[in-house]
Write an enzyme that holds these catalytic residues in place. Sequence first.
Site, PDB file in Angstrom:
ATOM      1  N   LYS A  16     -57.111  49.988  21.928  1.00 30.05           N
ATOM      2  CA  LYS A  16     -56.944  49.759  20.483  1.00 30.05           C
ATOM      3  C   LYS A  16     -58.268  49.997  19.745  1.00 30.05           C
ATOM      4  O   LYS A  16     -58.308  50.673  18.722  1.00 30.05           O
ATOM      5  CB  LYS A  16     -56.482  48.319  20.195  1.00 30.05           C
ATOM      6  N   ARG A  91     -52.246  38.109  16.708  1.00 27.72           N
ATOM      7  CA  ARG A  91     -52.039  37.918  18.144  1.00 27.72           C
ATOM      8  C   ARG A  91     -51.061  36.792  18.430  1.00 27.72           C
ATOM      9  O   ARG A  91     -50.744  36.547  19.594  1.00 27.72           O
ATOM     10  CB  ARG A  91     -53.372  37.557  18.772  1.00 27.72           C
ATOM     11  N   ARG A 130     -66.096  49.163  31.168  1.00 28.26           N
ATOM     12  CA  ARG A 130     -66.553  49.576  29.838  1.00 28.26           C
ATOM     13  C   ARG A 130     -67.879  48.944  29.428  1.00 28.26           C
ATOM     14  O   ARG A 130     -68.228  47.852  29.851  1.00 28.26           O
ATOM     15  CB  ARG A 130     -65.464  49.360  28.786  1.00 28.26           C
ATOM     16  N   ARG A 164     -69.506  43.370  27.592  1.00 26.07           N
ATOM     17  CA  ARG A 164     -68.953  42.108  27.087  1.00 26.07           C
ATOM     18  C   ARG A 164     -68.858  41.096  28.219  1.00 26.07           C
ATOM     19  O   ARG A 164     -68.484  41.445  29.337  1.00 26.07           O
ATOM     20  CB  ARG A 164     -67.553  42.359  26.502  1.00 26.07           C
ATOM     21  N   ARG A 175     -56.722  36.906  29.978  1.00 27.41           N
ATOM     22  CA  ARG A 175     -56.475  37.646  28.723  1.00 27.41           C
ATOM     23  C   ARG A 175     -55.111  38.329  28.765  1.00 27.41           C
ATOM     24  O   ARG A 175     -54.397  38.375  27.762  1.00 27.41           O
ATOM     25  CB  ARG A 175     -57.604  38.655  28.478  1.00 27.41           C
TER      26      ARG A 175
HETATM   27  P1  AMP Z   1     -60.777  41.452  21.664  1.00 28.83           P
HETATM   28  O1  AMP Z   1     -62.101  42.024  21.304  1.00 28.83           O
HETATM   29  O2  AMP Z   1     -59.714  41.810  20.678  1.00 28.83           O
HETATM   30  O3  AMP Z   1     -60.382  41.754  23.089  1.00 28.83           O
HETATM   31  O4  AMP Z   1     -60.924  39.855  21.568  1.00 28.83           O
HETATM   32  C1  AMP Z   1     -61.821  39.141  22.401  1.00 28.83           C
HETATM   33  C2  AMP Z   1     -61.495  37.672  22.383  1.00 28.83           C
HETATM   34  O5  AMP Z   1     -61.637  37.155  21.059  1.00 28.83           O
HETATM   35  C3  AMP Z   1     -60.063  37.323  22.777  1.00 28.83           C
HETATM   36  O6  AMP Z   1     -59.892  37.218  24.190  1.00 28.83           O
HETATM   37  C4  AMP Z   1     -59.880  35.965  22.084  1.00 28.83           C
HETATM   38  O7  AMP Z   1     -60.569  34.930  22.769  1.00 28.83           O
HETATM   39  C5  AMP Z   1     -60.624  36.203  20.764  1.00 28.83           C
HETATM   40  N1  AMP Z   1     -59.735  36.772  19.718  1.00 28.83           N
HETATM   41  C6  AMP Z   1     -59.842  37.998  19.125  1.00 28.83           C
HETATM   42  N2  AMP Z   1     -58.882  38.187  18.209  1.00 28.83           N
HETATM   43  C7  AMP Z   1     -58.138  37.061  18.222  1.00 28.83           C
HETATM   44  C8  AMP Z   1     -56.960  36.651  17.513  1.00 28.83           C
HETATM   45  N3  AMP Z   1     -56.363  37.444  16.607  1.00 28.83           N
HETATM   46  N4  AMP Z   1     -56.467  35.402  17.778  1.00 28.83           N
HETATM   47  C9  AMP Z   1     -57.047  34.592  18.681  1.00 28.83           C
HETATM   48  N5  AMP Z   1     -58.139  34.922  19.395  1.00 28.83           N
HETATM   49  C10 AMP Z   1     -58.686  36.144  19.175  1.00 28.83           C
END
Ligand code: AMP
Length: 218
Positions: A16, A91, A130, A164, A175
């Site tokens: 994404k 989410r 990554r 990360r 996740r």
């Molecule tokens: P991402 O970069 O989208 O993979 O997000 C990394 C982490 O941030 C996720 O595993 C969650 O802990 C938190 N996170 C990101 N976006 C959301 C969301 N919309 N709702 C809840 N937690 C989020």
Amino acid sequence: MKGTRLILMGPPGGGKGTQAKVLQDKYGIVQLSTGDMLRAAVGAGTPVGKEAKAIMEAGKLVSDDIIIRMIADRIDEPDCANGFILDGFPRTVPQAEALDGLLVKKGMTLTCVIEVRVPDSMLVERITGRFSCAKCGAGYHDKFQRPKTEGKCDSCGGVEFTRRKDDNAETVVARLEAYHAQTAPLLPFYEKKGLLRVIDGSAPIDEVTRQLEKATAA
Ligand code: AMP
């Protein structure tokens, strides 16, 4: 593409963020990544960052309240007037409902919701390989997308890279669980509204971009 308001949905490591950045560079539509916003808050040590840090490292979801407030503020900024790509938001069902409310208030509608579909079996390799440029954030992968010159960022020439903290095999499992339990139920939510399009996220990056452009134009 201009004026497009898009949601990119799909599992962690599904591409994404990569696709959102491609569209942002190509069409000037801003990428709104709640994950990036949270990582910035963690890095800056803000109260939101302090609350989110341990939750993110455990691969769980941060509270809807925090996330909805963050997006409500961000969507109000002038660069969102040309459209936006939501990456990693919504989410949960409450987040999707809150987004509906925000858009109604602003007189906006969604162009479409794209599910970037990738089988779970591909995701661990994608995620654990990554890394990104510490200076400009450009994304790379040990196997699928190495910098053209080893050790040097293609975009800005930076020589430092970061990974990360949550991109490890154990956290990926949590996740993925969060994705299937809390986020996947949004797919029928958007399908009922006639907004959902599915693309094959297991294809190479350029091919996924082509599918995405086609699905958005349809
Ligand atoms: P991402 O970069 O989208 O993979 O997000 C990394 C982490 O941030 C996720 O595993 C969650 O802990 C938190 N996170 C990101 N976006 C959301 C969301 N919309 N709702 C809840 N937690 C989020």
